[in-house]
Write an enzyme that holds these catalytic residues in place. Sequence first.
Site, PDB file in Angstrom:
ATOM      1  N   CYS A 146      14.118 -15.507  -1.923  1.00 14.33           N
ATOM      2  CA  CYS A 146      13.706 -15.819  -0.546  1.00 14.33           C
ATOM      3  C   CYS A 146      13.173 -14.565   0.153  1.00 14.33           C
ATOM      4  O   CYS A 146      13.855 -13.549   0.223  1.00 14.33           O
ATOM      5  CB  CYS A 146      14.892 -16.386   0.222  1.00 14.33           C
ATOM      6  SG  CYS A 146      14.529 -16.616   1.973  1.00 14.33           S
TER       7      CYS A 146
ATOM      8  N   CYS B 116      15.450 -13.413   3.383  1.00 15.75           N
ATOM      9  CA  CYS B 116      16.785 -12.837   3.248  1.00 15.75           C
ATOM     10  C   CYS B 116      16.664 -11.316   3.400  1.00 15.75           C
ATOM     11  O   CYS B 116      15.583 -10.752   3.213  1.00 15.75           O
ATOM     12  CB  CYS B 116      17.378 -13.188   1.887  1.00 15.75           C
ATOM     13  SG  CYS B 116      18.117 -14.847   1.824  1.00 15.75           S
TER      14      CYS B 116
ATOM     15  N   HIS C 252      21.080 -17.240   4.375  1.00 15.39           N
ATOM     16  CA  HIS C 252      19.987 -18.086   3.913  1.00 15.39           C
ATOM     17  C   HIS C 252      20.123 -19.533   4.384  1.00 15.39           C
ATOM     18  O   HIS C 252      19.147 -20.168   4.760  1.00 15.39           O
ATOM     19  CB  HIS C 252      19.928 -18.031   2.384  1.00 15.39           C
ATOM     20  CG  HIS C 252      18.808 -18.819   1.785  1.00 15.39           C
ATOM     21  ND1 HIS C 252      17.500 -18.379   1.837  1.00 15.39           N
ATOM     22  CD2 HIS C 252      18.781 -20.033   1.172  1.00 15.39           C
ATOM     23  CE1 HIS C 252      16.723 -19.283   1.247  1.00 15.39           C
ATOM     24  NE2 HIS C 252      17.480 -20.290   0.844  1.00 15.39           N
TER      25      HIS C 252
ATOM     26  N   ASN D  90       9.973 -25.690  12.652  1.00 13.08           N
ATOM     27  CA  ASN D  90       9.846 -26.814  11.736  1.00 13.08           C
ATOM     28  C   ASN D  90      11.088 -26.791  10.863  1.00 13.08           C
ATOM     29  O   ASN D  90      11.391 -25.757  10.266  1.00 13.08           O
ATOM     30  CB  ASN D  90       8.626 -26.662  10.820  1.00 13.08           C
ATOM     31  CG  ASN D  90       7.313 -26.698  11.586  1.00 13.08           C
ATOM     32  OD1 ASN D  90       7.216 -27.320  12.625  1.00 13.08           O
ATOM     33  ND2 ASN D  90       6.312 -26.033  11.051  1.00 13.08           N
TER      34      ASN D  90
ATOM     35  N   HIS E 275      14.947 -20.818   4.424  1.00 17.12           N
ATOM     36  CA  HIS E 275      15.766 -19.909   5.228  1.00 17.12           C
ATOM     37  C   HIS E 275      15.623 -20.275   6.715  1.00 17.12           C
ATOM     38  O   HIS E 275      14.523 -20.570   7.181  1.00 17.12           O
ATOM     39  CB  HIS E 275      15.295 -18.473   4.989  1.00 17.12           C
ATOM     40  CG  HIS E 275      16.232 -17.435   5.505  1.00 17.12           C
ATOM     41  ND1 HIS E 275      16.954 -16.614   4.672  1.00 17.12           N
ATOM     42  CD2 HIS E 275      16.591 -17.100   6.762  1.00 17.12           C
ATOM     43  CE1 HIS E 275      17.699 -15.803   5.403  1.00 17.12           C
ATOM     44  NE2 HIS E 275      17.495 -16.089   6.683  1.00 17.12           N
TER      45      HIS E 275
ATOM     46  N   HIS F 148      14.707 -20.371  10.123  1.00 18.22           N
ATOM     47  CA  HIS F 148      13.724 -19.589  10.866  1.00 18.22           C
ATOM     48  C   HIS F 148      12.855 -20.493  11.720  1.00 18.22           C
ATOM     49  O   HIS F 148      12.743 -21.682  11.479  1.00 18.22           O
ATOM     50  CB  HIS F 148      12.827 -18.782   9.909  1.00 18.22           C
ATOM     51  CG  HIS F 148      11.811 -19.611   9.175  1.00 18.22           C
ATOM     52  ND1 HIS F 148      12.142 -20.448   8.132  1.00 18.22           N
ATOM     53  CD2 HIS F 148      10.474 -19.746   9.346  1.00 18.22           C
ATOM     54  CE1 HIS F 148      11.052 -21.050   7.686  1.00 18.22           C
ATOM     55  NE2 HIS F 148      10.019 -20.652   8.402  1.00 18.22           N
TER      56      HIS F 148
ATOM     57  N   GLN G  69       9.035 -20.147  14.332  1.00 15.64           N
ATOM     58  CA  GLN G  69       7.762 -19.437  14.349  1.00 15.64           C
ATOM     59  C   GLN G  69       7.269 -19.279  15.789  1.00 15.64           C
ATOM     60  O   GLN G  69       7.693 -20.011  16.674  1.00 15.64           O
ATOM     61  CB  GLN G  69       6.715 -20.229  13.557  1.00 15.64           C
ATOM     62  CG  GLN G  69       7.115 -20.466  12.107  1.00 15.64           C
ATOM     63  CD  GLN G  69       6.040 -21.207  11.342  1.00 15.64           C
ATOM     64  OE1 GLN G  69       4.956 -20.683  11.118  1.00 15.64           O
ATOM     65  NE2 GLN G  69       6.318 -22.430  10.950  1.00 15.64           N
TER      66      GLN G  69
HETATM   67 ZN   LIG Z   1      16.779 -16.577   2.629  1.00 12.73          ZN
END
Ligand SMILES: [Zn+2]
Length: 364
Positions: free
Chosen positions: A73, A76, A138, A178, A189, A191, A193
């Site tokens: 990933c 991470c 993660h 999203n 992971h 997150h 935007q």
């Molecule tokens: Zn990750």
Amino acid sequence: VGARRVTEALLADGRELVYFDEREGVDRIVHDTRRLDSPPPPSVVRHDPLLDEWVAIAGHRQGRTYLPLADECPLCPSVAGRQTEIPSTDYDVVAFENRFPAFAGVDSGASAGLPGEDLLVEQPGTGRCEVVCYSSKHDAAFSALPSSRVLTVIEAWVNRTTALSRLPGVEQVFCFENRGLEIGVTLQHAHGQIYGYPYLTSRTRRMLNSAARYLERTGRDLFADILAAEIKAETRIVARSGAWTAFVPFAARWPLEVHLYPDRQVRELGDLTMLERAELAEILPAILRRMEALYGGSVPYIAAWHQAPVRVSRDLAYLHMEIMSPRRAPGRLKFLAGSESAMDAWINDVSPETAASALRAIPG
Ligand SMILES: [Zn+2]
């Protein structure tokens, strides 16, 4: 709640990265020692004269990282022997420029708007696309973040909204998440935007035009009156705190759709008081938890902040979040098919009152 410690860094290919840390005394690595290819060629935006909308053409995004294994990933933290997009071995919240951006670079001032006769108008896809990691873990989820961490994410949104608003040519800053494979995420992971668009999006333009017409007709604010009407009707309210109201909109398009408004009109996230931020940090994850609980487990969603544009119509704007999910039953999704995709004519199989009552019944 103290201010977060902000540390700026540069990635190996020149992209900006900003750490937002909750503790004093952490030392974040600000030099990325990877060898990275030079950035991809910039995208372009093309104007669709029929719908009067811009479309970004970003062919390089076809090559972006797609659903990597957890041990590969890129979001991470870095570990010995494997360097990721985040140079440090740990972080709280971090924002950085997307390696495969739809918009990048700075407006040179060459773009002159729409030439009158030319139907095939293309401009550089300037602007900014950033990734905001909510946790170094993660498999974290926004819905499970402690409120102290949500406050750090809010500070990152505010910081980056201010920074992106100052970039020449950026007209609108959009913070969003999203979530879920069904929405099309390519990195799992936790997150969100942030986009800095080089134009006003057509949806925002339509909303602000409606607000302008309503103001002219009534002398009142459209967003504030919609909120007041929903509070008065009660049937679509999902949750309220002292400063926030969450409701399923009267004309919801998605089978699962919740709008979250501050009770006081503010233009953008940075205008929220500390009290409003503290309540937001409680109510937003709680709404997402209700949405998850409704169909037992994870729910794909898009969570979208509407903030005032950078330059135009700022007085008409009303900060709010719109959360939408295609989940219409356990294991079943709504797809945007003929009527929605081809005609923008939405058909919702779940009544907004039914959705609101089901969400309300779930313990917050
Ligand atoms: Zn990750």
